[in-house]
Scaffold this motif. Structure first.
Motif: not given
Length: 155
Positions: A107-109, A111-114
């Motif tokens: 989820r963290e990764f 969420a980091s995707l624009p």
């Protein structure tokens, strides 16, 4: 919200009520299983799919995409579609020669995707990016295999 959840909620049913009906077909059915179906984490068995159609009063093509039904081996045939009501239309089939491959990322990764990542990088979809990435990987694989063969010949 997916079509399965939308249909359940439109009928005023809860996940426990749906799971209770599924237990008649699959004793291991529980609320978590219904939740996983609704979230697209897993797909029902053929028997459970039939039970879902009965419980929700909707055809499989109303509940799932053709790609999912094809994966289940439950995509309606031309014969079964002609027997169905004339108002029911089957979803489009998946492109010939394709299969579904699922990957999980944290989820963290994710969420980091624009939001505009693909467009800025020149890709029209995740599928086009995936195809390009696999082609690059195949090129790298071929180069490494060639290098290994050259090393073997000189040794």
């Amino acid at each position: 919200m997916n079509r399965l959840q939308e249909r359940r909620m439109a009928l005023g049913l809860t996940q426990p009520q749906v799971s209770a009906r599924l237990k008649e077909t699959e004793p291991r059915a529980d609320v978590g299983m219904v939740s996983r179906y609704e979230k697209g984490v897993c797909l029902p068995t053929a028997d459970q799919l039939k039970a879902l159609e009965d419980v929700l009063g909707a055809s499989r093509t109303e509940l799932y995409d053709a790609e999912d039904l094809d994966l289940l081996g439950a995509l309606p045939t031309a014969e079964s579609r002609s027997e169905a009501s004339e108002t029911e239309t089957a979803p489009p089939t998946a492109p010939t020669g394709r299969f579904r491959k699922c990957y999980r990322i944290s989820r963290e990764f994710a969420a980091s995707l624009p939001d505009d990542l693909l467009q800025v990088c020149g890709y029209s979809s995740w599928q086009s990016w995936h195809d390009a990435a696999l082609k690059r990987l195949l090129g790298e694989y071929a180069a490494r295999k060639r290098a290994t063969k050259k090393e073997d010949k000189t040794a």
